[in-house]
Motif scaffolding. Structure first.
Motif, PDB file in Angstrom:
ATOM      1  N   ALA A  77       0.835  -1.207   0.000  1.00  0.00           N
ATOM      2  CA  ALA A  77       0.000   0.000   0.000  1.00  0.00           C
ATOM      3  C   ALA A  77       0.861   1.245   0.000  1.00  0.00           C
ATOM      4  N   PHE A  78       1.964   1.193   0.705  1.00  0.00           N
ATOM      5  CA  PHE A  78       2.913   2.304   0.685  1.00  0.00           C
ATOM      6  C   PHE A  78       3.318   2.634  -0.745  1.00  0.00           C
ATOM      7  N   MET A  79       3.532   1.579  -1.545  1.00  0.00           N
ATOM      8  CA  MET A  79       3.980   1.779  -2.904  1.00  0.00           C
ATOM      9  C   MET A  79       2.902   2.396  -3.788  1.00  0.00           C
ATOM     10  N   ILE A  80       1.639   2.149  -3.476  1.00  0.00           N
ATOM     11  CA  ILE A  80       0.559   2.762  -4.255  1.00  0.00           C
ATOM     12  C   ILE A  80       0.656   4.284  -4.161  1.00  0.00           C
ATOM     13  N   GLY A  81       0.850   4.786  -2.945  1.00  0.00           N
ATOM     14  CA  GLY A  81       1.040   6.219  -2.777  1.00  0.00           C
ATOM     15  C   GLY A  81       2.291   6.713  -3.464  1.00  0.00           C
ATOM     16  N   LEU A  82       3.353   5.938  -3.369  1.00  0.00           N
ATOM     17  CA  LEU A  82       4.613   6.317  -3.996  1.00  0.00           C
ATOM     18  C   LEU A  82       4.478   6.380  -5.515  1.00  0.00           C
ATOM     19  N   LEU A  83       3.786   5.404  -6.089  1.00  0.00           N
ATOM     20  CA  LEU A  83       3.647   5.340  -7.545  1.00  0.00           C
ATOM     21  C   LEU A  83       2.828   6.505  -8.087  1.00  0.00           C
ATOM     22  N   SER A  84       1.850   6.965  -7.329  1.00  0.00           N
ATOM     23  CA  SER A  84       1.046   8.097  -7.777  1.00  0.00           C
ATOM     24  C   SER A  84       1.708   9.429  -7.434  1.00  0.00           C
ATOM     25  N   ALA A 130      -0.622   4.340   2.269  1.00  0.00           N
ATOM     26  CA  ALA A 130      -0.621   4.961   0.936  1.00  0.00           C
ATOM     27  C   ALA A 130      -0.284   6.448   1.041  1.00  0.00           C
ATOM     28  N   LEU A 131      -0.802   7.139   2.066  1.00  0.00           N
ATOM     29  CA  LEU A 131      -0.501   8.558   2.242  1.00  0.00           C
ATOM     30  C   LEU A 131       0.970   8.770   2.580  1.00  0.00           C
ATOM     31  N   VAL A 398       6.552  -3.946  -5.289  1.00  0.00           N
ATOM     32  CA  VAL A 398       5.107  -3.976  -5.042  1.00  0.00           C
ATOM     33  C   VAL A 398       4.587  -5.410  -5.161  1.00  0.00           C
ATOM     34  N   PRO A 399       4.855  -6.127  -6.239  1.00  0.00           N
ATOM     35  CA  PRO A 399       4.343  -7.499  -6.323  1.00  0.00           C
ATOM     36  C   PRO A 399       5.127  -8.518  -5.501  1.00  0.00           C
ATOM     37  N   SER A 400       6.418  -8.306  -5.273  1.00  0.00           N
ATOM     38  CA  SER A 400       7.214  -9.384  -4.667  1.00  0.00           C
ATOM     39  C   SER A 400       6.850  -9.713  -3.216  1.00  0.00           C
ATOM     40  N   PRO A 401       6.622  -8.739  -2.301  1.00  0.00           N
ATOM     41  CA  PRO A 401       6.267  -9.150  -0.928  1.00  0.00           C
ATOM     42  C   PRO A 401       4.965  -9.935  -0.823  1.00  0.00           C
ATOM     43  N   PRO A 402       3.855  -9.483  -1.471  1.00  0.00           N
ATOM     44  CA  PRO A 402       2.651 -10.316  -1.376  1.00  0.00           C
ATOM     45  C   PRO A 402       2.783 -11.658  -2.083  1.00  0.00           C
ATOM     46  N   LEU A 403       3.526 -11.710  -3.198  1.00  0.00           N
ATOM     47  CA  LEU A 403       3.753 -12.993  -3.859  1.00  0.00           C
ATOM     48  C   LEU A 403       4.543 -13.930  -2.951  1.00  0.00           C
TER      49      LEU A 403
END
Length: 472
Positions: A77-84, A130-131, A398-403
């Protein structure tokens, strides 16, 4: 510098403090930014999910009801904020003072950190993470170009290395900090205290005289353009700059290799302390011990490796070919030593291999980021940094930790041997990164003229980058 004939304004003061002081400020802020990452990956803070054996669970996972896969998504979720946030802040840098944008981002991150401390549910924590990512994106996108501007010739990679050495220091300190605070005060205090530390840094960046970044906005014309800009015009300008950026082959190839490398780093950052504790539980005894010992190893290896990589590139000559060769060798060394680490049967031998392996891994941080800065014109550097951030996280951590979390618990509760197997498997991506960097280095090294043009006294973007940097 302030254009001739114009008096400096509050938003256009050229380095009121010394270059060394500016570097020190950015190093401090970088450490605070990455302490958050360490807190989030701390074995004590993350705890354990609810189960029949522990109905209430432990730490964040227990309090918020997060499974291993859900906790991996919470890190993402952190990365979602970072990507935007990264592309948005880089686009705004062409219309506003880049230094002030860093201050705004840090304030956002502090608020998000406080939200993590107060989160009543996993969804609330997801939004807060995300924030935090969106706020930190300003610093990640804009700090490195400032350092590239102010660093002396012949030491630019080392200055970048000093800056990026704060990444492992911050992460490791955050891991140790989470491990120390959680048993005494609870996991929420780890996030809350970091929010209290970030707030003064944001206020200071608002208060101190702004520093102008070479090649981007901040002058009177840019501020006037910002007042009349529309969302549509900003979007068109952003798309045009992206098109110019992604035709630069050196930049594109390097970022793809960097993404493979980042996928491994993401796994180690999110799951490293838990993996070490799971494999060597009998020797470490508690998750706090795992946080402290593995955090200390990461601090030593991260700082030493990052500075070593920067020093090697400056010593051999600041060129793209040298930086890429250094990165390829470092990726191979990291792969070999980390694979050996997860085959060790004692914690002492594991710690030694992990220390050396992480030194190799961190040695490519400064060289690769230097190539990113050197392969584009000055005005595109914030965009290059932000799009690098987007790419390496979107296709990397972003994908590697949940995978990793999904495959770890696919066949039931993870065993120590399964932890070893999964860590070893994901580390194979270092080989992919090494191959990409080596290929790019051979192409760049085919022409000795691909040496980077370092002329910091010239503000003309055409002198800042030489198209000979690009493979022919």
């Amino acid at each position: 510098m302030t254009p001739r004939g114009e008096s400096p304004s509050d938003d256009d003061v050229d380095d009121a403090a010394s270059a060394e002081a500016l570097l020190g400020l950015f190093m401090l802020v970088s450490a605070l930014v990455y302490v958050d990452r360490g807190i989030a990956s701390s074995a004590a803070v993350s705890g354990a999910p609810r189960s029949a054996r522990e109905p209430a669970g432990r730490g964040l996972q227990g309090a918020l009801g997060c499974s291993y896969a859900a906790y991996g998504a919470l890190n993402a979720a952190f990365m979602i904020g970072l990507l935007s946030g990264a592309p948005a802040f880089s686009a705004m840098a062409n219309k506003a003072c880049a230094f002030r944008l860093i201050a705004i981002g840090l304030a956002m991150a502090a608020v998000g950190e406080l939200g993590c401390a107060l989160a009543p549910t996993c969804g609330w924590a997801f939004a807060a993470r995300a924030l935090v990512g969106a706020g930190e994106a300003s610093f990640i996108a804009l700090a490195a170009p400032f350092i590239d501007d102010k660093a002396p010739k012949g030491a630019k990679t080392m200055w970048l290395a000093m800056f990026y050495a704060c990444v492992p220091f911050g992460v490791a300190f955050g891991i140790a900090f989470g491990g120390a605070v959680t048993p005494a005060m609870g996991w929420r205090w780890a996030f809350g205290l970091n929010a209290c530390a970030m707030a003064p840094a944001a206020a200071y960046c608002f208060w101190r005289p702004a520093v102008r970044m070479r090649g981007v906005g901040g002058d009177a014309n840019a501020r006037e353009a910002a007042a009349t800009s529309t969302v549509a015009s900003l979007t068109r300008a952003f798309a045009r700059d992206c098109k110019e950026l992604f035709v630069r082959e050196t930049y594109v190839v390097v970022v793809l290799g960097y993404a493979a490398y980042t996928a491994v780093i993401g796994v180690y950052a999110a799951w490293g302390p838990k993996a070490g504790f799971a494999i060597f539980r009998d020797e470490l005894h508690t998750s706090t011990n795992a946080d402290m010992l593995l955090g200390a190893i990461t601090v030593v290896s991260g700082i030493a490796g990052t500075l070593l990589g920067g020093g090697v590139v400056d010593k051999l000559g600041s060129s793209t070919a040298t930086a890429l060769r250094t990165s390829a060798i470092a990726a191979v060394g990291g792969f070999v030593c980390l694979e050996l680490a997860f085959r060790c049967q004692t914690f002492a031998s594991f710690a030694v291999c992990l220390l050396i392996g992480q030194m190799f891994a961190f040695a490519l941080q400064a060289p690769i980021n230097a190539v990113v800065l050197w392969s584009v014109p000055a005005r595109l550097r914030p965009l290059a940094c932000s799009m690098t951030t987007v790419t390496i996280h979107l296709f990397g951590d972003v994908p590697s930790p949940p995978l990793f979390g999904h495959f770890l618990e696919r066949d039931g509760a993870p065993t120590p041997e399964r932890w070893r197997t999964m860590c070893s498997t994901f580390t194979l991506l270092f080989v992919v990164a090494a191959g990409v960097f080596a290929t790019a280095a051979r192409r760049a090294g085919g022409d000795a003229r691909r040496q980077r043009v370092l002329d910091d006294d010239d503000d003309d973007d055409s002198r800042d980058v030489d198209d000979r940097l690009l493979p022919t």
